[in-house]
Design an enzyme around this catalytic site. Sequence first.
Site, PDB file in Angstrom:
ATOM      1  N   TYR A 185      68.149  27.847 -29.049  1.00  0.00           N
ATOM      2  CA  TYR A 185      68.631  26.472 -29.173  1.00  0.00           C
ATOM      3  C   TYR A 185      69.418  26.098 -27.915  1.00  0.00           C
ATOM      4  CZ  TYR A 185      70.903  22.378 -31.270  1.00  0.00           C
ATOM      5  OH  TYR A 185      71.349  21.104 -31.530  1.00  0.00           O
ATOM      6  N   ASN A 187      72.352  25.299 -27.073  1.00  0.00           N
ATOM      7  CA  ASN A 187      73.692  25.802 -26.738  1.00  0.00           C
ATOM      8  C   ASN A 187      73.742  27.319 -26.609  1.00  0.00           C
ATOM      9  OD1 ASN A 187      73.402  26.533 -29.412  1.00  0.00           O
ATOM     10  ND2 ASN A 187      75.399  25.792 -30.068  1.00  0.00           N
ATOM     11  N   LYS A 188      72.594  27.995 -26.697  1.00  0.00           N
ATOM     12  CA  LYS A 188      72.594  29.449 -26.672  1.00  0.00           C
ATOM     13  C   LYS A 188      72.628  29.991 -25.227  1.00  0.00           C
ATOM     14  CE  LYS A 188      72.630  30.085 -31.102  1.00  0.00           C
ATOM     15  NZ  LYS A 188      72.814  28.706 -31.570  1.00  0.00           N
ATOM     16  N   ASN A 189      72.830  31.309 -25.092  1.00  0.00           N
ATOM     17  CA  ASN A 189      72.957  31.931 -23.781  1.00  0.00           C
ATOM     18  C   ASN A 189      71.713  31.729 -22.931  1.00  0.00           C
ATOM     19  OD1 ASN A 189      75.089  33.033 -25.395  1.00  0.00           O
ATOM     20  ND2 ASN A 189      75.308  34.680 -23.905  1.00  0.00           N
ATOM     21  N   MET A 190      70.563  31.702 -23.544  1.00  0.00           N
ATOM     22  CA  MET A 190      69.330  31.269 -22.883  1.00  0.00           C
ATOM     23  C   MET A 190      68.664  30.264 -23.799  1.00  0.00           C
ATOM     24  SD  MET A 190      66.712  34.516 -23.360  1.00  0.00           S
ATOM     25  CE  MET A 190      65.251  33.469 -23.139  1.00  0.00           C
TER      26      MET A 190
END
Length: 390
Positions: A185, A187-190
């Site tokens: 998603y 807002n995730k790290n990737m």
Amino acid sequence: MTTSSPFTLRLFEPDIGSEECQAVLQVLESGMLSMGAMVETFEDAFANFLGVRHAIAVSSATAALHLAHHVMGIGVEDEVIVPSLTFVATASSVVYTGATPIFADIIGEQDLNIDPDDVAHRITSRTRGIVVVHYAGYPVDMDRIMHLAGQHGLYVVEDASHAPGSDYHGKPLGTIGHVGCFSFYTNKNMTTAEGGMVVTNDDNLAQRMRRMRSHGMTTVTWDRIRGHAYSYDVTDLGFNYRIDEMRAALGIVQLNRLPANNKRRRILMENYLTGLSQNGMIVVPFGLGVEDVSCHICPVLLTDGMMRESVMADLRNRGVQTSIHYPPVHLFSLYRERYGCRSGMLPITEDVTQRELTLPLYPSMCEADVEHVLDALEKSLTTVAAPKGI
């Protein structure tokens, strides 16, 4: 890449640049937009990154979680133990199968992960599985969880949505249980904007999940384009959980960025920990420890939960965006009304979720940005806690 925002510092910013734009453009120019070579390349790269046999790209982490439970064959008479301190999809993916989510408490304010002791107390003759969530990227005690699972013949799903690149005793999170699920998603790290991955070392589970993500079909369009098949059978009632080539192209570039971005997050988190260590109105869970951690978010706990709304509003006025991770799932109306959940059943989770505050954390932040957040937070806490005049 940034967009206009009323905040000086937003809660998160995706690390998207020209390489991602070019990768997506190449897919659009190719004319192959659904599952094809890019998806296969992305899956192979992610499997190699984790050292796992199978990685299956899907439309979301929710889809990954649902597939994981579905192929385990659970249904109406079954129970699956889950944490309440998580995004609602962790529980709703169990509900999709007709099974009942059984909520377990967390360890405490220094460790916001599911408590193996509480899990053990909640195992019954109807329990079929356990879901762990590696909150903020910090590992659950997987030795204890896997021991419990082995004792009782249960499957384990790792919700590793926060944890790509995190380790537990040298093993990548998401590869220790029977199935691991990841979120891409925004807002995730990737990120692939929307999307997810389900991983496993079990050949049979992988085969079933690949088939189930695309309507239970024995072949997909990409097989037929390459001449590997000309028709198909439908062997199961599957789902449309496919991911497209544009998102896979994004994922390939983002995966290449992940190790450096996770390292940057750790450095920033160290700065936060140093700055917050002397603040008597804040508790900082976890710390960094000795293992690689993805540091997905920066959660802190206020000593007085009654202050949180006022602190968040004051920080907003100072240009700092904050959030809450998460409202407790078991107290949402659905789970109260359908499953009889109630206040007081998870006392540690309920206490923590009244006090948790998430501070900005993303790779393009600089040390001065962290200092800005720390300064604003100290001023906000002082302002909110100051006695009001008559």
